[in-house]
Design a protein around this motif. Structure first.
Motif, PDB file in Angstrom:
ATOM      1  N   SER A  56       0.822  -1.218   0.000  1.00 44.57           N
ATOM      2  CA  SER A  56       0.000   0.000   0.000  1.00 44.57           C
ATOM      3  C   SER A  56       0.853   1.265   0.000  1.00 44.57           C
ATOM      4  N   TYR A  57       2.078   1.166   0.520  1.00 45.09           N
ATOM      5  CA  TYR A  57       2.972   2.334   0.527  1.00 45.09           C
ATOM      6  C   TYR A  57       3.277   2.754  -0.919  1.00 45.09           C
ATOM      7  N   ARG A  60       0.109   3.954  -2.718  1.00 47.63           N
ATOM      8  CA  ARG A  60      -0.269   5.304  -2.318  1.00 47.63           C
ATOM      9  C   ARG A  60       0.550   6.345  -3.082  1.00 47.63           C
ATOM     10  N   LYS A  61       1.866   6.093  -3.209  1.00 53.28           N
ATOM     11  CA  LYS A  61       2.727   7.034  -3.935  1.00 53.28           C
ATOM     12  C   LYS A  61       2.267   7.149  -5.392  1.00 53.28           C
ATOM     13  N   LYS A  64      -1.187   8.934  -5.533  1.00 57.26           N
ATOM     14  CA  LYS A  64      -1.072  10.375  -5.228  1.00 57.26           C
ATOM     15  C   LYS A  64      -0.594  11.135  -6.457  1.00 57.26           C
ATOM     16  N   ASP A  88      -0.951  -6.014   1.797  1.00 57.75           N
ATOM     17  CA  ASP A  88      -0.335  -5.678   3.093  1.00 57.75           C
ATOM     18  C   ASP A  88      -0.662  -6.750   4.135  1.00 57.75           C
ATOM     19  N   THR A  94      -5.903  -4.237   0.799  1.00 61.19           N
ATOM     20  CA  THR A  94      -4.920  -3.167   0.587  1.00 61.19           C
ATOM     21  C   THR A  94      -5.623  -1.912   0.063  1.00 61.19           C
ATOM     22  N   ILE A  97      -6.865   0.286   2.830  1.00 62.11           N
ATOM     23  CA  ILE A  97      -5.774   1.058   3.442  1.00 62.11           C
ATOM     24  C   ILE A  97      -5.437   2.258   2.544  1.00 62.11           C
ATOM     25  N   LEU A  98      -5.478   2.005   1.249  1.00 65.82           N
ATOM     26  CA  LEU A  98      -5.202   3.077   0.278  1.00 65.82           C
ATOM     27  C   LEU A  98      -6.238   4.201   0.380  1.00 65.82           C
ATOM     28  N   GLU A 100      -7.893   5.153   2.940  1.00 67.68           N
ATOM     29  CA  GLU A 100      -7.596   5.922   4.154  1.00 67.68           C
ATOM     30  C   GLU A 100      -6.406   6.866   3.926  1.00 67.68           C
ATOM     31  N   LYS A 101      -5.344   6.319   3.326  1.00 73.09           N
ATOM     32  CA  LYS A 101      -4.125   7.124   3.113  1.00 73.09           C
ATOM     33  C   LYS A 101      -4.370   8.265   2.128  1.00 73.09           C
ATOM     34  N   LEU A 102      -5.270   8.056   1.179  1.00 75.24           N
ATOM     35  CA  LEU A 102      -5.529   9.093   0.170  1.00 75.24           C
ATOM     36  C   LEU A 102      -6.638  10.047   0.611  1.00 75.24           C
TER      37      LEU A 102
END
Ligand code: COA
Length: 333
Positions: A56-57, A60-61, A64, A88, A94, A97-98, A100-102
């Motif tokens: 997911s890291y 996310r990059k 984004k 993940d 995953t 999680i994405l 949430e991060k975005l």
């Protein structure tokens, strides 16, 4: 009323910093740069080494960058599909999680597991949500931390794989662009030839499975090679035939980046010259579901509105297919 189709309106990508070279692999297992370059065509691959960072890291990059390039507001995103075989966690997805991060508040999201064909399957799935008329912005991601399932004591598999992620935005259009056709296939006869033996519900993790390296990719390379060449070229030919596309009509072939010899064999069967073939395997290796969107990301500045692209992949299952798409914009976003 004109039919709605789904078109890619931007791409984003991310490759981790650490470069694992053939020379370094040659210190881990009995192999050489010459063998790896000659038999596979990979010079280096990128590895996500930092503790505590997963797929997911990278997703996310990539997502984004995609949202910046397409000037998308988090509230506008309706759906996120993450094609991955290296999530993940077993749960949750995953893609959740994405979200949430975005900071996505209005989206639903799911993971799609079709191994190396994951991005093709996800692209056609996302396109159908757009065609329904109910969804306006969909993020389709291919993201993998393959290093987490590679046995770095096995010379037959460890040179092949790398980590990375890339994403595409799908939006509606009534113009003659976008995902024009897809032929996707699955045949479970591939199980013995390409699988991970333990960690699923058939063979639970135990000290035995850990001691015997049963949580890593196992493959019979020669058999996979043979099926990959035959099935990728056959589906590409079928998609070309039913869309009345000659080899001259194809501007770009985007093949799954598993082995340079597979890419060459497929494109020779299609009689498409190498200048029309997207290749970056030498730098990234096989990033499974991420190979196709990483090609689009790398070659974006060469693409022109109206170009005919043929994407094709093959992987575990067996799962394979080809997607014909008409590119929707000029150059880099
Ligand atoms: C894996 C792959 C590169 C192996 O290449 P290959 O030419 O088929 O090689 P083989 O597996 O037949 O092995 C040939 C020999 O090379 C050896 N070998 C395998 N890996 C090696 C390495 N990294 N370095 C040196 N020798 C190696 C084998 O041990 C074998 O030796 P032997 O003849 O003494 O038994 C190739 O089969 C392949 O790419 N297959 C498709 C894999 C794939 O795409 N997987 C992902 C699906 S998406």
């Amino acid at each position: 009323m004109k039919n709605i189709n789904a078109v890619i309106t931007g791409v984003g990508g991310y490759i981790p910093d650490y470069i694992l070279t053939n020379d370094e692999i040659s210190k881990m297992v009995d192999t050489t740069d010459e063998w790896i370059m000659g038999r596979i065509g990979i010079k280096e691959r990128h590895i996500l080494r930092e503790d505590g960072l997963g797929t997911s890291y990278m997703a996310r990059k990539a997502a984004k960058q995609l949202m910046q390039r397409t000037k998308s507001n988090p509230d506008e995103i309706d759906l996120v599909i993450v094609a991955t075989t290296t999530p993940d966690y077993r749960l949750p997805s995953t893609s959740s999680i994405l979200c949430e991060k975005l900071g996505l508040k209005n989206a639903f999201a799911f993971d799609l597991q079709a191994v190396c064909s994951g991005f093709l399957y996800a692209l056609e799935t996302g396109a159908n949500f757009i065609r329904s008329g109910n969804y306006k912005k969909i993020i389709v991601v291919g993201a993998e931390k393959m290093s987490s399932i590679v046995d770095y004591t096995d010379r037959a598999t460890c040179p092949i794989f790398g980590d990375g992620a890339a994403a595409a935005m799908l939006e509606p259009t009534t113009e003659d662009f976008g995902i024009m056709d897809a032929m996707l296939r699955t045949d479970g006869k591939g199980l013995p030839f390409l699988h991970i033996k333990a960690g699923g519900t058939v063979c639970a993790p135990s000290y035995y499975t850990l001691d015997n390296h049963m949580h890593y990719i196992y493959q019979e390379g020669r058999t996979v090679f043979k099926y990959a060449v035959a099935n990728m070229s056959d589906t590409c030919k079928s998609v070309m035939e039913r869309n009345h596309l000659s080899k001259e009509d194809i501007d770009w072939i985007i093949p799954h980046q598993a082995n340079m010899r597979i890419i060459t064999a497929v494109t020779q069967r299609l009689e498409v010259p190498s200048e029309k073939v997207m290749v970056n395997i030498e730098r990234y290796g096989n990033t499974s579901a991420a190979t196709l969107p990483l090609c689009l990301w790398d070659f974006e500045d060469k693409l022109k509105k109206g170009d005919n692209l043929l994407l094709t992949a093959f992987g575990a299952g067996f799962a394979w297919g080809a997607v014909y798409l008409k590119w929707g914009y000029d150059g880099k976003r």
